[in-house]
Structure formats: structure tokens, C-alpha cells
Design a protein around this motif. Structure first.
Motif, short mmCIF file in Angstrom:
data_model
loop_
_atom_site.label_atom_id
_atom_site.label_comp_id
_atom_site.label_asym_id
_atom_site.label_seq_id
_atom_site.Cartn_x
_atom_site.Cartn_y
_atom_site.Cartn_z
N GLY A 2 -6.33 -2.28 -1.30
CA GLY A 2 -5.35 -1.69 -0.39
C GLY A 2 -6.00 -0.96 0.77
N LEU A 50 0.84 -1.19 0.00
CA LEU A 50 0.00 0.00 0.00
C LEU A 50 0.88 1.25 0.00
CD1 LEU A 50 -2.79 1.25 0.08
CD2 LEU A 50 -2.71 1.14 2.58
N VAL A 94 -6.76 -1.98 -6.99
CA VAL A 94 -5.70 -1.69 -6.03
C VAL A 94 -6.22 -0.76 -4.94
CG1 VAL A 94 -3.62 -0.29 -5.73
CG2 VAL A 94 -3.65 -2.10 -7.42
N HIS A 117 4.36 5.01 -6.00
CA HIS A 117 4.29 4.73 -7.43
C HIS A 117 3.43 5.77 -8.14
CE1 HIS A 117 4.58 2.23 -10.93
NE2 HIS A 117 3.32 1.85 -10.93
N LEU A 118 2.24 6.03 -7.60
CA LEU A 118 1.34 7.02 -8.21
C LEU A 118 1.98 8.41 -8.17
CD1 LEU A 118 -2.21 5.93 -6.97
CD2 LEU A 118 -1.28 5.78 -9.29
N LEU A 165 -6.22 -0.02 -11.34
CA LEU A 165 -6.23 1.13 -10.42
C LEU A 165 -7.34 0.99 -9.38
CD1 LEU A 165 -5.17 4.08 -9.82
CD2 LEU A 165 -7.09 4.85 -11.23
N TYR A 198 3.83 1.43 -1.20
CA TYR A 198 4.43 1.52 -2.53
C TYR A 198 3.45 2.09 -3.56
CZ TYR A 198 6.43 0.51 -7.00
OH TYR A 198 6.89 0.66 -8.26
N VAL A 199 2.17 1.74 -3.45
CA VAL A 199 1.18 2.27 -4.40
C VAL A 199 1.17 3.80 -4.35
CG1 VAL A 199 -1.30 2.51 -4.81
CG2 VAL A 199 -0.30 0.25 -4.53
N VAL A 217 -1.98 -7.41 -12.00
CA VAL A 217 -0.61 -7.00 -11.65
C VAL A 217 0.39 -7.78 -12.50
CG1 VAL A 217 1.14 -7.02 -9.83
CG2 VAL A 217 -1.16 -6.23 -9.32
#
Lengths: 132, 119, 253
Positions: free
Chosen positions: B69, A39, B65, A45-46, B62, A41-42, B25
């Protein structure tokens, strides 16, 4: 029952306290840590991808930077975390509905074996281009 | 938090997005790392996102996730014990965060794919 | 039977909100390999620790009173033997009736702590009031086998081992936990239809019910009665999912 009045306090350290515990607990600890890492990392990344708004110059500079060894090793680690979380997660979907839950330990090791196999191959794919 | 059955859907959707993410992914990694030797250039990325099929796949990634998440984070926080009022506030905060991430991500994908005109 | 020189570290302390906050006291005694931990605790009480607090009743794994943590694992003191500890075989349900072929002059060390996630009445004695309240919430008070077929959930002796082993019971105070949820499922399956199924389902299907379980399965591993609460929890969850999706329960009872 005339027992004590003491009110206990929430203790989340138990999530990461594997002393005396067994495979299922290790799987849980791994799943929780890898999940939180992914999470985080997301978000990174974004955020990093905002350079796409700057057009080719900014992005291609970033990509050259990201093709360096430290970042490729980061990618390798990222793939490991993804595989552990993802393949253990597949196990949890089935185990969590009672399918094969009496074999949950064996399924965990099966998932990790699959993760290791895919990891070996993807590590080669990621690092090979940087070799030359 | 009150309504009965709400948690069933939350759990089922977590499981479903989880399975979906394994596939999405994997595709994402193949396209970005393994389809060419090395990482993609700006031009490669723009070409990928100009393809409507790829765009849809990446938007699905997107959204999956974001849900998986943030709902996972929600479970971790709920495990620490929250009052019903605290849990409601948490739900709103995570919903707002998810909506912001979705808006940003969609904007990024449409922009790089040239779907917003003017490029 | 062989004698063992046993060093016992006991987490001691007065009544408090959790096991943490006590202090470790170390005692050494000579113990027969065939002794249970209850024998050890009695010997400590008769000797160096006359004020040692612990709970026990039946000595034969029926009452569910003497559960504690042995080297970090939930065990019934009555089922755990000195020989088992010396042989490092705490993974086995009981050490009674086994010859671990210990060498002459064997030594062993063991750490005893009260159950985790329970308030402590003193030393090794856990306070079960909160746990019993959760059992009441799912109307777990079934009379075993009222002339009907029994299922293995009725083997539950409410010893609290699963509650101590579960990492989520430790952090979410409202979480019902393994034994109450296993007994909720047992209640739903009860052929005599004792208690309210609606109340059991409502208790299971709430944020502090089955959805807090993260498949750690330490409850099942810790259970000294072979109940397998982890599996029961998964079945209960599957039941809730089927109901929500509108699938018929079919011929299931």
C-alpha cells in the motif's frame, strides 16, 4: 533547435483523462483508484479494530452493528474493489515483465471476467446470512 | 534514491507482495466472512489469533499490506514529479508511517491472541 | 471521391507551457474525402485562418513532424484523411487508399489539438526541445541499419505521439517516456555498439526511468510507426531485473 523556452507544468489530471484512450488506460485508472481506496480502507480497518482492546463487549456490539445491511453492502463493494485491484494486479506482474504484454488487453478482460465470477459467488455468501 | 538497483527491488517486492496478498487476503476474507455464516464474534477472533499458524499468516498479511500500500502510494506521488530531496523526505515519511502501522498491528494481533499474558 | 462538409474545431493560442489555456475556434469547409488533415490545415490557412500555426514536412509519415491530437487521439496529420474522420475510423493507422463509401452530402466534425505534455509554440505546433533532450539522454541517435539487421525500433520517427498518449509523461516532467526508453533498449541491442550502454542503463534504471511506467500501453496504441514502445519498455525492465538478480544474459545480444 531554436525552439520556445516555455517550461510545462506537471499535470496529474492526465491520470484520469480517458478521452480518446483505450483499454490499457481504463485498466490503469481503475487500478489507481481502487489502490488508493484500498489504502484508505486499510487505515479505517486498523483504526476500527482498536475496539478489540476493549474486550468482548465493545467488539461484539461493533460486529452486530456491522452485520446490518448498509455495512454488508459496504463489504460487497469492498470485495468488488479487492477483486478488480487484485486480479488486474496479477495481470500487471506478468505484463510488467514483458510476458504476454502484446495481449495485455485480452488479459485485462480475462481478469475482469474472473473478478465478476468470484464477485457473484462472494456477494451471495456475504448477503445470504442476512436474508433470514 | 541514488543507489542503482534500489528501484528494481522496490518493483520486485511490489509484485511479490501483490501476488502474496491475493492469497492472504482471500484467506482473510474466507475466515472472516465465509467460514461461518456471518461475521466472527470476539471469542472467534481470539481463538483464531491464539493459533500460531493463523497469527503468522495475519502478520504476513499485515506486513505485505503495509509495504504494498505505501509503496503504491509512493509510486503515485513520484508520478506527480518530485525533486530528489522531496523523494527522500517522502521515503522517510512513508517508512515512519509503515513502522507505526506495523507496531500497532502487531500489538493488536498479539493482544487479541492472548500472547501478551495477563488475559 | 465524395465531398464532406467538415466542421473543424481547432485549439488555438500563442506560445504557452501546455495545450491547456488555448481557445477553440470553429471553421467549416468542404473537403474531399481523400484529403489528408494536412490538406485541411492548408485549406484553413488559405482561407479563414491565414495565421494558423502547425508543423509538417514530408507528407508521407517519415519525418515525424505533423503529429497532433484528433478527437483526443494522437495521429499523424498526413496519414489521417477526411474520409476516415467522416467514417469514424480513427482507430485505423491511415485513411489513404480506402473507400469509406460515404453518402452524398456527408457531414463530419473533428477537434484538433496540439500534442499533450509538450509546450506549444503556437496553435497546433508543439515544442520538441524537451523531448529531443530526452532522446539524447539515452543516446538514441542510431543510424538505421548500418548494414546490420534492422529491428522495428528503428522505425521510430520521433513524432512524439507516444509521449502525448502517456499519462505519466504529463505529470512527471523528468520521466523519460516511451520513445526514449524504447530507443534505449534499441541502443542496447545495437549490433554496431554505438554509444554507451552504461549511460543507457543508468538512464533507464532511475526513478524517472522505466519504473515510472504503469503499463497503460497507450504509447503502443498511439504509435503511427508500429514501434510498440510499451513492449520495449517491459523488455528493458525485465533486463534490469535479470541483471539485478544476477542472471546471465545468455545468448541474448
Amino acid at each position: 533547435m531554436s525552439e520556445g523556452e516555455a517550461r510545462r507544468r506537471p499535470d496529474w489530471r492526465a491520470w484520469f483523462a480517458p478521452r480518446g484512450r483505450r483499454t490499457g488506460m481504463w485498466a490503469f485508472v481503475l487500478n489507481r483508484i481502487t489502490g488508493l481506496l484500498l489504502l484508505a480502507y486499510v487505515f479505517v480497518h486498523l483504526a476500527v479494530l482498536s475496539v478489540l482492546f476493549q474486550g468482548p463487549a465493545g467488539y461484539d456490539r461493533l460486529v452486530r452493528w456491522m452485520s446490518s445491511w448498509p455495512f454488508l453492502l459496504f463489504d460487497v463493494a469492498l470485495v468488488a474493489v479487492l477483486l478488480v485491484h487484485g486480479l488486474n494486479g496479477v495481470r500487471l506482474v506478468f505484463v510488467g515483465l514483458g510476458a504476454g504484454s502484446h495481449r495485455q488487453r485480452e488479459w485485462f478482460w480475462a481478469a475482469m471476467a474472473a473478478a465478476a465470477a468470484v464477485f457473484a459467488y462472494t456477494t451471495y455468501l456475504i448477503l445470504a446470512p442476512a436474508w433470514r | 534514491m541514488g543507489e542503482r538497483g534500489y528501484s528494481v527491488w522496490a518493483w520486485l517486492l511490489q509484485a511479490f507482495t501483490g501476488l502474496l496478498l491475493v492469497v492472504l487476503v482471500a484467506l482473510h476474507m474466507v475466515a472472516n466472512h465465509f467460514a461461518k455464516r456471518g461475521l466472527l464474534t470476539y471469542r472467534d477472533v481470539a481463538a483464531l489469533f491464539a493459533d500460531p499458524y493463523w497469527l503468522v499468516l495475519q502478520l504476513a498479511l499485515l506486513f505485505a499490506v503495509i509495504y504494498h500500500g505505501l509503496n503504491g502510494l509512493r509510486a503515485v506521488i513520484l508520478d506527480a514529479g518530485l525533486s530528489p530531496a522531496g523523494a527522500r523526505r517522502l521515503d522517510w515519511a512513508l517508512f515512519a508511517l509503515g513502522a507505526a502501522m506495523a507496531a500497532y498491528g502487531v500489538g493488536l494481533a498479539l493482544s487479541i491472541g492472548g500472547w501478551l499474558g495477563s488475559r | 471521391m465524395a465531398e464532406v462538409e467538415l466542421t473543424v474545431r481547432v485549439l488555438r493560442g500563442p506560445a504557452r507551457a501546455s495545450a491547456a489555456g488555448g481557445r477553440y475556434e470553429t471553421y467549416t469547409l468542404r473537403a474531399d474525402a481523400g484529403w489528408s488533415l494536412l490538406d485541411v490545415l492548408e485549406a484553413l490557412q488559405a482561407g479563414p485562418a491565414p495565421d494558423l500555426m502547425y508543423r509538417h514536412s514530408c507528407h508521407h509519415a517519415s519525418c515525424g513532424t505533423c503529429a497532433l491530437r484528433v478527437d483526443g487521439r494522437e495521429r499523424l496529420a498526413c496519414l489521417t484523411t477526411v474520409g476516415q474522420i467522416a467514417a469514424g475510423r480513427l482507430g485505423e493507422r491511415t485513411g489513404h487508399g480506402k473507400d469509406y463509401r460515404l453518402p452524398r452530402g456527408a457531414r463530419a466534425a473533428v477537434t484538433l489539438e496540439p500534442l499533450r505534455s509538450f509546450p506549444v509554440l503556437g496553435d497546433l505546433a508543439a515544442d520538441f526541445a524537451e523531448f529531443f533532450g530526452k532522446l539524447d539522454a539515452v543516446e538514441a541517435d542510431l543510424v538505421a541499419a548500418r548494414g546490420e539487421e534492422a529491428t522495428h525500433f528503428e522505425h521510430c520517427i520521433t513524432c512524439g505521439a507516444c509521449m502525448s498518449a502517456c499519462p505519466i509523461v504529463a505529470s512527471d516532467l523528468e520521466y523519460l517516456g516511451p520513445a526514449p526508453l524504447a530507443l534505449a533498449l534499441r541502443g542496447l541491442q545495437d549490433p554496431t555498439k554505438t554509444g554507451s550502454d552504461a549511460r543507457r542503463l543508468a538512464a533507464a534504471d532511475q526513478p524517472h526511468g522505466v519504473w515510472r511506467c504503469h503499463h497503460v500501453f497507450e504509447c503502443t496504441a498511439a504509435c503511427p510507426a508500429g514501434v510498440d514502445p510499451g513492449q520495449a519498455l517491459m523488455e528493458l525492465r525485465a533486463r534490469l531485473v535479470r541483471r539485478r538478480l544476477g542472471w546471465r544474459e545468455g545468448a541474448r545480444r
